[in-house]
Design an enzyme around this catalytic site. Structure first.
Site, PDB file in Angstrom:
ATOM      1  N   ARG A 230      65.992  83.441  39.975  1.00 40.47           N
ATOM      2  CA  ARG A 230      66.487  83.713  41.335  1.00 40.47           C
ATOM      3  C   ARG A 230      67.972  84.633  41.043  1.00 40.47           C
ATOM      4  O   ARG A 230      68.638  84.576  40.285  1.00 40.47           O
ATOM      5  CB  ARG A 230      67.212  82.541  41.836  1.00 40.47           C
ATOM      6  CG  ARG A 230      66.021  81.292  42.348  1.00 40.47           C
ATOM      7  CD  ARG A 230      65.421  82.303  43.628  1.00 40.47           C
ATOM      8  NE  ARG A 230      64.180  81.245  44.189  1.00 40.47           N
ATOM      9  CZ  ARG A 230      63.043  81.349  44.029  1.00 40.47           C
ATOM     10  NH1 ARG A 230      62.577  82.208  43.019  1.00 40.47           N
ATOM     11  NH2 ARG A 230      62.128  80.448  44.575  1.00 40.47           N
ATOM     12  N   ASP A 254      63.707  90.702  38.351  1.00 41.25           N
ATOM     13  CA  ASP A 254      62.709  90.685  39.347  1.00 41.25           C
ATOM     14  C   ASP A 254      63.244  90.037  40.575  1.00 41.25           C
ATOM     15  O   ASP A 254      62.767  90.064  41.691  1.00 41.25           O
ATOM     16  CB  ASP A 254      61.494  89.857  38.828  1.00 41.25           C
ATOM     17  CG  ASP A 254      60.520  89.636  39.643  1.00 41.25           C
ATOM     18  OD1 ASP A 254      59.857  90.884  40.161  1.00 41.25           O
ATOM     19  OD2 ASP A 254      59.986  88.446  39.938  1.00 41.25           O
ATOM     20  N   GLU A 259      68.690  90.122  47.738  1.00 37.67           N
ATOM     21  CA  GLU A 259      67.323  90.624  47.710  1.00 37.67           C
ATOM     22  C   GLU A 259      66.705  90.604  49.245  1.00 37.67           C
ATOM     23  O   GLU A 259      65.818  91.233  49.675  1.00 37.67           O
ATOM     24  CB  GLU A 259      66.449  90.140  47.049  1.00 37.67           C
ATOM     25  CG  GLU A 259      65.948  88.610  46.995  1.00 37.67           C
ATOM     26  CD  GLU A 259      65.133  88.161  46.058  1.00 37.67           C
ATOM     27  OE1 GLU A 259      65.115  88.562  44.707  1.00 37.67           O
ATOM     28  OE2 GLU A 259      64.025  87.392  46.244  1.00 37.67           O
ATOM     29  N   HIS A 291      60.638  90.944  43.121  1.00 39.62           N
ATOM     30  CA  HIS A 291      60.274  89.599  43.194  1.00 39.62           C
ATOM     31  C   HIS A 291      58.532  89.671  43.258  1.00 39.62           C
ATOM     32  O   HIS A 291      57.951  89.186  44.075  1.00 39.62           O
ATOM     33  CB  HIS A 291      60.789  89.117  44.482  1.00 39.62           C
ATOM     34  CG  HIS A 291      60.776  87.356  44.460  1.00 39.62           C
ATOM     35  ND1 HIS A 291      61.993  86.692  44.527  1.00 39.62           N
ATOM     36  CD2 HIS A 291      59.979  86.537  43.749  1.00 39.62           C
ATOM     37  CE1 HIS A 291      61.776  85.647  44.698  1.00 39.62           C
ATOM     38  NE2 HIS A 291      60.719  85.350  43.761  1.00 39.62           N
TER      39      HIS A 291
HETATM   40  P1  NAD Z   1      60.523  73.871  36.214  1.00 39.44           P
HETATM   41  O1  NAD Z   1      61.339  73.055  37.291  1.00 39.44           O
HETATM   42  O2  NAD Z   1      59.323  73.319  35.644  1.00 39.44           O
HETATM   43  O3  NAD Z   1      61.821  74.374  35.325  1.00 39.44           O
HETATM   44  C1  NAD Z   1      63.079  74.346  35.478  1.00 39.44           C
HETATM   45  C2  NAD Z   1      63.841  73.756  34.347  1.00 39.44           C
HETATM   46  O4  NAD Z   1      65.210  74.250  34.372  1.00 39.44           O
HETATM   47  C3  NAD Z   1      63.707  72.340  34.085  1.00 39.44           C
HETATM   48  O5  NAD Z   1      63.475  72.161  32.589  1.00 39.44           O
HETATM   49  C4  NAD Z   1      65.110  72.046  34.450  1.00 39.44           C
HETATM   50  O6  NAD Z   1      65.522  70.765  33.457  1.00 39.44           O
HETATM   51  C5  NAD Z   1      65.764  73.083  33.810  1.00 39.44           C
HETATM   52  N1  NAD Z   1      67.350  73.101  34.501  1.00 39.44           N
HETATM   53  C6  NAD Z   1      67.590  72.404  35.792  1.00 39.44           C
HETATM   54  N2  NAD Z   1      69.153  72.835  35.781  1.00 39.44           N
HETATM   55  C7  NAD Z   1      69.266  73.324  34.793  1.00 39.44           C
HETATM   56  C8  NAD Z   1      70.808  73.878  34.163  1.00 39.44           C
HETATM   57  N3  NAD Z   1      71.779  73.798  35.003  1.00 39.44           N
HETATM   58  N4  NAD Z   1      70.795  74.415  33.005  1.00 39.44           N
HETATM   59  C9  NAD Z   1      69.744  74.743  32.418  1.00 39.44           C
HETATM   60  N5  NAD Z   1      68.323  74.295  32.794  1.00 39.44           N
HETATM   61  C10 NAD Z   1      68.302  73.692  33.754  1.00 39.44           C
HETATM   62  O7  NAD Z   1      60.495  75.301  37.314  1.00 39.44           O
HETATM   63  P2  NAD Z   1      59.638  76.559  36.636  1.00 39.44           P
HETATM   64  O8  NAD Z   1      58.333  76.262  37.515  1.00 39.44           O
HETATM   65  O9  NAD Z   1      59.783  76.790  35.244  1.00 39.44           O
HETATM   66  O10 NAD Z   1      60.363  77.815  37.537  1.00 39.44           O
HETATM   67  C11 NAD Z   1      61.734  78.093  37.248  1.00 39.44           C
HETATM   68  C12 NAD Z   1      62.448  78.817  38.341  1.00 39.44           C
HETATM   69  O11 NAD Z   1      61.619  80.259  38.342  1.00 39.44           O
HETATM   70  C13 NAD Z   1      62.206  78.333  39.563  1.00 39.44           C
HETATM   71  O12 NAD Z   1      63.462  77.584  40.112  1.00 39.44           O
HETATM   72  C14 NAD Z   1      62.312  79.505  40.577  1.00 39.44           C
HETATM   73  O13 NAD Z   1      63.548  80.045  41.000  1.00 39.44           O
HETATM   74  C15 NAD Z   1      61.800  80.549  39.436  1.00 39.44           C
HETATM   75  N6  NAD Z   1      60.414  81.287  40.051  1.00 39.44           N
HETATM   76  C16 NAD Z   1      60.547  82.556  40.053  1.00 39.44           C
HETATM   77  C17 NAD Z   1      59.323  83.314  40.585  1.00 39.44           C
HETATM   78  C18 NAD Z   1      59.219  84.797  40.892  1.00 39.44           C
HETATM   79  O14 NAD Z   1      58.165  85.242  41.386  1.00 39.44           O
HETATM   80  N7  NAD Z   1      60.125  85.651  40.273  1.00 39.44           N
HETATM   81  C19 NAD Z   1      58.189  82.659  40.606  1.00 39.44           C
HETATM   82  C20 NAD Z   1      58.223  81.149  40.595  1.00 39.44           C
HETATM   83  C21 NAD Z   1      59.368  80.545  40.088  1.00 39.44           C
END
Ligand code: NAD
Length: 326
Positions: A230, A254, A259, A291
Site C-alpha cells: 500500500r 506498484d 494513487e 497497482h
Molecule cells: P496477510 O494478511 O496474509 O499478511 C500480512 C502480514 O503482515 C501478516 O503476517 C501480519 O502479521 C503482518 N503484519 C501486520 N502488521 C504488521 C506490522 N506492524 N509489521 C510487520 N508485519 C505486520 O496479507 P497478504 O495477503 O500477504 O497481503 C499483504 C498486503 O499486500 C495486503 O495488506 C495488501 O495491502 C497488499 N496487496 C497488494 C496487492 C497489489 O495488487 N499491489 C494485492 C493484494 C494485496
C-alpha cells in the site's frame, strides 16, 4: 458495482447468472458525490481506491445498503467502526493469488537490478550501449521481507531459488517459515543488513510511513526498496530525498500514496498535477506500475468467484467466513 473497468465486467459477468446476481455496472469511482448511485441495491461492491469513509457509509445506510463487498484483500479504505455502527456488513477477498503479487515484486527486483526498463527503451532507439546497465548477482545478497503473511511467504519461497539470505520481520512470526531457513530479526537489523527491502504488511496506523527518514537512515547505501502493498507504507518525500542522496539505489513501486487520483485511469491526454509523482517518474532508478501486482487471470477469476460467494453467504446466513471484523 463501483469502479468497474472492462476486466471487472469480463470476470464477473460469466458468473453472475450462476450466483443469481443482478449487477449494476457503475464506472465512476465511489465517493460522496457518487454514493447515491447505490440507491435500490442491497449490496455495494467496491475496490481498493474507492472512498468508504463515514460520510459515504452514512449515505449507504440511508439508502438501505446492507453489505459492502470489497473485491480486494486490503480494507484500509473502509471505516469499519462506522460500518459496524450502521449495521453494514463488510466482506473481502483475503486471498486470491499471493503468487500474482509475489511474482510482481520479484519481477520488479529483477527489472530494477538489470534495468530492463532502460535497456528496452534504449534498444528501440538503436542504442546498444551497456553503460549504466551494470547489475548485481542476486546470489549471496540479503533480502529483508517486512510482513510474512501469504504474499511475503510465497515471495520467500521464490527467493530461495536465487540463493539469497532472507531476513524477515512480522508481528506474528511463522514457525514454518523459520524452518525453511528464513531468519526473523528486529526491524533495525533488517534495515541495517538488507540489500533489498520488500514490503508485504498491511497498511495500519502502526505501518503508516514505516519507511521514513529514520528507517532509511538505518539502511545500506544503495538499498533497493520494493512496495507492492500500500502506498502510505512509504513516506514519499523521505524516499525522494533518499533517492537524491543516493541512499536509495533502486525503488520499485506498484502502489503510491496518492494513487487514487491517478491509477486505473487513462490520463495520457492530461497534464499530471501531482508534482511528487512526476518527480518520481524522473529518476532512472525508479520503476513504477499502476497497482497491477494482483492482475493475473487466476487472481481476477478468484476475486470474482469469492466476492460473489461472500455475498451469497452473507445474504443467506447474515455473515460470511470472509467478514471483516470492526
Ligand atoms: P496477510 O494478511 O496474509 O499478511 C500480512 C502480514 O503482515 C501478516 O503476517 C501480519 O502479521 C503482518 N503484519 C501486520 N502488521 C504488521 C506490522 N506492524 N509489521 C510487520 N508485519 C505486520 O496479507 P497478504 O495477503 O500477504 O497481503 C499483504 C498486503 O499486500 C495486503 O495488506 C495488501 O495491502 C497488499 N496487496 C497488494 C496487492 C497489489 O495488487 N499491489 C494485492 C493484494 C494485496
Amino acid at each position: 458495482m463501483f469502479s468497474t473497468k472492462a476486466w471487472v465486467h469480463q470476470a464477473f459477468e460469466p458468473l453472475a447468472e450462476r450466483f443469481g446476481a443482478e449487477i449494476t455496472w457503475l464506472e465512476p469511482r465511489l465517493g460522496l458525490e457518487t454514493a447515491s448511485l447505490a440507491a435500490g441495491h442491497e449490496v455495494v461492491c467496491a475496490f481498493v481506491n474507492d472512498q468508504l469513509d463515514a460520510a459515504v457509509l452514512e449515505k449507504f445506510a440511508s439508502l438501505g445498503v446492507k453489505l459492502l463487498a470489497m473485491r480486494c484483500a486490503g480494507f484500509n479504505n473502509v471505516d469499519l467502526k462506522t460500518a459496524a455502527r450502521l449495521g453494514i456488513g463488510v466482506v473481502r477477498v483475503p486471498a486470491y493469488s499471493p503468487y500474482a503479487v509475489a511474482e510482481h515484486a520479484l519481477g520488479m527486483m529483477l527489472c530494477l537490478n538489470r534495468r530492463y526498463h532502460r535497456s528496452w527503451a534504449r534498444l528501440k532507439e538503436g542504442n546498444f550501449s551497456l553503460d549504466g546497465l551494470l547489475g548485481f548477482d542476486m546470489r549471496g545478497k540479503t533480502v529483508g521481507i517486512i510482513g510474512t503473511g501469504r504474499i511475503g511467504q510465497v515471495l520467500c519461497g521464490m527467493l530461495k531459488g536465487f540463493e539469497v539470505k532472507i531476513l524477515a520481520y512480522d508481528k506474528f512470526p511463522s514457525a514454518a517459515l523459520t524452518e525453511t531457513g528464513v531468519e526473523y530479526v528486529e526491524l533495525q537489523r533488517l534495515y541495517e543488513e538488507s540489500d533489498i527491502v520488500s514490503l508485504h504488511c498491511p497498511l495500519t496506523q502502526e505501518t503508516y510511513h514505516i519507511i521514513n527518514e529514520y528507517s532509511l537512515a538505518a539502511m545500506k547505501k544503495g538499498v533497493m526498496i520494493i512496495n507492492t502493498s500500500r502506498g502510505p507504507l512509504i513516506d514519499t518525500d523521505a524516499v525522494i530525498e533518499g533517492l537524491k542522496a543516493g541512499k536509495v539505489g533502486y525503488l520499485g513501486l506498484d502502489v503510491y500514496e496518492e494513487e487514487k487520483d491517478l491509477f486505473f485511469e487513462d490520463l495520457s491526454d492530461q497534464v499530471i498535477q501531482d508534482d511528487v509523482f512526476v518527480r518520481l517518474l524522473a529518476f532512472p532508478n525508479v520503476l513504477m506500475t499502476a497497482h497491477q501486482a494482483f492482475f493475473t487471470k487466476e487472481a481476477v477469476d478468484n476475486i470474482a468467484e469469492t466476492t460473489l460467494e461472500n455475498i451469497r453467504e452473507f445474504l443467506e446466513t447474515g455473515t460470511s467466513k470472509n467478514r471483516v471484523a470492526s
